[in-house]
Design an enzyme around this catalytic site. Structure first.
Site, PDB file in Angstrom:
ATOM      1  N   ASP A 134       0.679  -1.052   0.006  1.00 24.81           N
ATOM      2  CA  ASP A 134       0.022  -0.256  -0.241  1.00 24.81           C
ATOM      3  C   ASP A 134       0.899   1.250   0.209  1.00 24.81           C
ATOM      4  O   ASP A 134       1.849   0.955   0.725  1.00 24.81           O
ATOM      5  CB  ASP A 134      -0.527  -0.393   1.357  1.00 24.81           C
ATOM      6  N   TYR A 136       0.851   5.757  -0.208  1.00 22.81           N
ATOM      7  CA  TYR A 136       0.864   7.223   0.151  1.00 22.81           C
ATOM      8  C   TYR A 136       1.289   7.799  -0.911  1.00 22.81           C
ATOM      9  O   TYR A 136       1.485   9.144  -0.569  1.00 22.81           O
ATOM     10  CB  TYR A 136       1.437   7.156   1.923  1.00 22.81           C
ATOM     11  N   HIS A 141      -4.308  14.158   0.674  1.00 28.94           N
ATOM     12  CA  HIS A 141      -4.593  13.071   2.417  1.00 28.94           C
ATOM     13  C   HIS A 141      -3.369  13.012   2.926  1.00 28.94           C
ATOM     14  O   HIS A 141      -3.408  13.464   4.510  1.00 28.94           O
ATOM     15  CB  HIS A 141      -4.940  11.285   1.756  1.00 28.94           C
ATOM     16  N   ARG A 150       0.619  17.372  13.040  1.00 27.00           N
ATOM     17  CA  ARG A 150       1.597  18.355  12.970  1.00 27.00           C
ATOM     18  C   ARG A 150       0.840  19.676  12.564  1.00 27.00           C
ATOM     19  O   ARG A 150       1.443  19.413  11.495  1.00 27.00           O
ATOM     20  CB  ARG A 150       2.963  17.484  12.829  1.00 27.00           C
ATOM     21  N   GLU A 206     -11.192   4.296   2.924  1.00 20.15           N
ATOM     22  CA  GLU A 206      -9.871   4.758   2.283  1.00 20.15           C
ATOM     23  C   GLU A 206     -10.201   4.668   0.790  1.00 20.15           C
ATOM     24  O   GLU A 206      -9.869   3.646   0.375  1.00 20.15           O
ATOM     25  CB  GLU A 206      -8.342   4.667   3.021  1.00 20.15           C
ATOM     26  N   GLU A 208      -9.239   4.146  -3.231  1.00 21.91           N
ATOM     27  CA  GLU A 208      -7.664   4.312  -2.999  1.00 21.91           C
ATOM     28  C   GLU A 208      -7.839   3.453  -4.644  1.00 21.91           C
ATOM     29  O   GLU A 208      -9.055   3.006  -4.917  1.00 21.91           O
ATOM     30  CB  GLU A 208      -6.739   3.479  -2.519  1.00 21.91           C
ATOM     31  N   ASP A 240      -9.198   0.611   1.866  1.00 16.62           N
ATOM     32  CA  ASP A 240      -8.378  -0.112   2.464  1.00 16.62           C
ATOM     33  C   ASP A 240      -9.210   0.305   3.935  1.00 16.62           C
ATOM     34  O   ASP A 240      -8.329   1.166   4.672  1.00 16.62           O
ATOM     35  CB  ASP A 240      -6.931   0.996   2.270  1.00 16.62           C
ATOM     36  N   ARG A 244      -9.234   3.415  13.198  1.00 17.22           N
ATOM     37  CA  ARG A 244      -8.349   4.846  13.090  1.00 17.22           C
ATOM     38  C   ARG A 244      -8.006   5.105  14.541  1.00 17.22           C
ATOM     39  O   ARG A 244      -6.489   5.012  15.293  1.00 17.22           O
ATOM     40  CB  ARG A 244      -8.865   6.129  13.283  1.00 17.22           C
ATOM     41  N   GLN A 247      -5.161   2.197  14.560  1.00 15.85           N
ATOM     42  CA  GLN A 247      -4.093   3.185  14.256  1.00 15.85           C
ATOM     43  C   GLN A 247      -3.400   3.852  14.973  1.00 15.85           C
ATOM     44  O   GLN A 247      -1.767   3.692  15.168  1.00 15.85           O
ATOM     45  CB  GLN A 247      -4.144   3.303  13.300  1.00 15.85           C
ATOM     46  N   TYR A 251       1.148   2.198  15.860  1.00 14.93           N
ATOM     47  CA  TYR A 251       1.100   2.268  14.338  1.00 14.93           C
ATOM     48  C   TYR A 251       3.160   2.574  15.039  1.00 14.93           C
ATOM     49  O   TYR A 251       3.790   2.356  14.152  1.00 14.93           O
ATOM     50  CB  TYR A 251       0.878   3.433  13.935  1.00 14.93           C
ATOM     51  N   LYS A 260      -4.929  -2.227   9.417  1.00 11.94           N
ATOM     52  CA  LYS A 260      -5.373  -2.367   8.638  1.00 11.94           C
ATOM     53  C   LYS A 260      -6.004  -3.886   7.881  1.00 11.94           C
ATOM     54  O   LYS A 260      -6.644  -4.387   7.022  1.00 11.94           O
ATOM     55  CB  LYS A 260      -4.134  -1.752   7.409  1.00 11.94           C
ATOM     56  N   THR A 264      -9.503  -5.822   2.925  1.00  7.44           N
ATOM     57  CA  THR A 264      -9.172  -4.862   2.172  1.00  7.44           C
ATOM     58  C   THR A 264     -10.039  -5.571   1.128  1.00  7.44           C
ATOM     59  O   THR A 264     -10.012  -6.165   0.566  1.00  7.44           O
ATOM     60  CB  THR A 264      -7.601  -4.645   1.772  1.00  7.44           C
ATOM     61  N   THR A 367      -4.381   6.910   0.214  1.00  4.33           N
ATOM     62  CA  THR A 367      -6.256   7.367   0.057  1.00  4.33           C
ATOM     63  C   THR A 367      -5.378   8.542  -1.204  1.00  4.33           C
ATOM     64  O   THR A 367      -4.762   9.461  -1.149  1.00  4.33           O
ATOM     65  CB  THR A 367      -6.066   7.911   1.337  1.00  4.33           C
ATOM     66  N   GLU A 381     -10.557  12.082   7.065  1.00  7.25           N
ATOM     67  CA  GLU A 381     -10.252  14.051   6.804  1.00  7.25           C
ATOM     68  C   GLU A 381     -11.711  14.218   6.390  1.00  7.25           C
ATOM     69  O   GLU A 381     -11.967  16.133   7.543  1.00  7.25           O
ATOM     70  CB  GLU A 381      -9.785  13.845   5.711  1.00  7.25           C
TER      71      GLU A 381
END
Lengths: 439, 439
Positions: A134, A136, A141, A150, A206, A208, A240, A244, A247, A251, A260, A264, A367, A381
């Site tokens: 997978d 990114y 996203h 951040r 997600e 994709e 996907d 959350r 995760q 993670y 995850k 899928t 995503t 999101e």
């Protein structure tokens, strides 16, 4: 161009079909009434049975060889044969299914021997997945998710140099329609110092693009960027599914795992690169100040023609909407033009360390959100991490998915002067968590 | 106990063999003179050819069924049969190969029809790997590596609650002896703001226990911790080759990818859980202040008997050492007692979200370093991130691996009153990076 616009089939439902006109001819694996799964081609509301066509002597030479391998119970061997087999098969199919086919009368007489009504068929995973990776590459996203963690520095320093990706779980890849059981696992409640065990409360999807890998490379031999496109066997939609809350807790430092690996989903039809040729476009220029790709990721032709213009859509249908007779509600409209890296760049990067790609490997793009609020490819999101509820026509709201919710992904390609084609659907409905494990 | 100590075989080289006495009987897949790969059992300096034994009528009933499935070109089907097949096969093998075997004379007369000299055989990957998962349960390794990044806070908050793991690449798992080509990739030189492309300069090994998965679980059905051991088919050594410079640049935010996917080596012999039964031990008590495992990860019997006491060793042989006639140099001595989580806890955690485990899936334990400098399972730790060079008897030093270096992993089980058994070797020699890609 105009010739292609006018390409019509004697299979009437194909003409003007939103997904499967004669210009598309995607491959899949189907079964009917519990018989053995085998390869077929979507044409309008029907599946063209490749094994039946081979047995009836409808193909010859290279087209016959290609059709035989595509008629198997998985498309791995067909994927391995690459572009020449795809071209031979498509040419043979055009001759058989075109409006002016010399064999039209004979084929029509075969009826359901040859053309199975799609709505009576079961569709299967089109290939055995060896490894699933997978990526990114959806930059909006990455930006949106990065901002949640951040706010001042959403993208990490490697993002614009490295097509970021990670290994996913192959054993839990399902075809569209398979239900998705809400996973149990560890989560850290807000403000708590110790985790709790239970059903995920922040279940998400997600949006994709899925990429099926074709011939692949020998171990140790990197695929040059200029040859990367030859190793792509086809495309699909991919969801996907993501928990959350699992995760966020699990993670660090090695990436997503159980958040995850519970499921899928992919759409059943493999849209071939040849069908997508009219929808190739230039990779959008990088914003001013962004670095150029390193040489192993740069190819002039790939920059000019290696991107894809595919419209992507997410729809949600809840139990209440079903009860009220409401249709599924579109909650996002996005595009593959939101990919910061092309598929060829993903292939070249993945193999540059000598890692072998194999027929039937599957890539997810990551995503594919767009820049606006109505183009977000995940609820994380859409709801800004669960802070802004999404309002639905049923009067309900959602921050994350509830049991019974169904997510439907769709994709469509349109371009002036060409017939539109679609990908079909990638659907999945959420089942309650297993009670045994939830204790 | 004493009965087992005295178990001798008429295959003389088995008696007192450091790895493969009669008490071990590990399974593998071998071929000889280019013939078809098939299952065999290590006994002393020989491989017992299971297909030949079946054809000669040496097994009956359950042992025959088990031997037939273990005689295939991969052990997946045998792994799927679980403990009963393993027991039936081991019982049959004891009867045939024991010193007082009723069939001894007949078997000896069969000679190399039945017992192939191991040093003339090629050994293959014992099973087709579906999914490969690498864990991170070596707590000293997690501490040592964490200190390089976060001196005051080496372990992340989730470590003592979650058996941390991530998906690895299945297509690049090799059997011992396969060379390991130094990968090319992106790295960020110290002090630079932009990455460069080239061969990894910080190539490393990781000493791990490999775990082969047996029957596995249906999708959506978690494996309870109390049943987890039944899903382990066997054990091996695993070298999780790592390019530290690629890893440092690529791993945020989704974990290691190309820094690991170029190669993973496993030892060829699958040591069965039954052979390891005498070397089971209690899980070392958690340090004061550590949390107890959540209920889904806790089982009293697993805490008492679910850990393993296996001595692990890393040896290095360089080109110069070879030229000088020096033997491989031991650079670490560690143990599986450095696992913070048991194998059963890893299995229960992996499946708790409903993820299906399948026969032939492979787990790595994560690097099993001990608490002392001479027990570190990677050069990253031995050299403290490349700061302290390792001195070798050849007069050379190493911070990371050079081309031509060979890493040899070994494992041995010893316990008073039981015959010792070993795992054989997991070897890999470093080849120079591919020049084409290094440009």
């Amino acid at each position: 161009m105009s010739a292609q616009t006018e390409l019509r089939s004697w299979v009437e439902s194909a003409n003007g079909h939103p997904d499967f006109p004669l210009a598309n001819l995607p491959l899949g694996v189907f079964s009917l009434d519990g018989d053995a799964p085998r390869g077929g081609v979507a044409i309008g509301d029907y599946i063209f049975d490749l094994a039946a066509a081979c047995d009836a002597g409808l193909f010859a030479d290279a087209a016959l060889e290609a059709a035989r391998s595509a008629a198997a119970s998985s498309l791995n061997a067909f994927f391995a044969r690459g572009a020449s087999a795809r071209l031979a098969l498509r040419t043979g199919l055009y001759e058989l299914l075109g409006e002016h086919s010399a064999q039209r009368t004979r084929l029509q007489a075969m009826g359901e021997m040859l053309l199975k009504p799609m709505n009576q068929c079961q569709l299967h995973l089109p290939a055995r997945v060896g490894d699933y990776t997978d990526f990114y590459v959806g930059i909006h996203h990455a930006n949106n998710v990065g901002k949640l963690f951040r706010p001042d520095n959403p993208l990490l320093p490697n993002y614009k140099y490295v097509p970021i990706g990670y290994h996913g779980r192959a054993s839990t890849i399902d075809v569209s329609g398979a239900p998705v059981r809400r996973p149990n696992g560890q989560t850290l409640p807000a403000g708590a110092s110790e985790p709790v065990f239970g059903a995920s409360k922040r279940l998400d999807y997600e949006l994709e693009l899925g990429i099926w890998i074709g011939p692949g490379n020998a171990r140790g031999e990197a695929i040059p960027i200029g040859e990367a496109a030859a190793h792509v066997a086809g495309f699909c939609l991919l969801n996907d599914w993501s928990a959350r809350d699992l995760q966020a807790w699990e993670y660090q430092p090695l990436g997503p795992f159980l958040s995850k690996s519970f499921a899928t989903s992919v759409s059943p039809w493999v849209v071939l690169p040849e069908a997508l040729a009219p929808f190739r476009c230039a990779q959008p220029p990088r914003p001013a100040g962004d670095p150029q790709p390193l040489p192993y990721l740069f190819d002039e032709r790939d920059q000019q023609l290696g991107a894809l213009d595919i419209e992507l859509e997410v729809l949600l249908l809840t139990e209440a909407m079903r009860a009220q007779g409401l249709p599924a509600q579109r909650i996002a409209l996005s595009s593959t033009q939101n990919m910061y890296w092309t598929v060829a760049q993903m292939v070249a990067h993945h193999s540059v360390n000598g890692c072998s790609l194999q027929p039937g490997d599957l890539f997810g793009s990551g995503t594919l959100s767009g820049p606006s609020a109505d183009s977000c490819g995940s609820l994380l999101e859409v709801t800004e991490g669960g802070k802004r509820a999404l309002e639905l026509p049923s009067g309900e709201t959602r921050t994350f998915l509830e049991d019974g919710d169904e997510i439907i992904l769709k994709a469509r390609c349109r371009r002036e002067g060409y017939p539109s084609i679609g990908f079909g659907e990638c659907r999945g409905r959420v089942l309650p968590a297993s009670a045994a494990a939830a204790r």
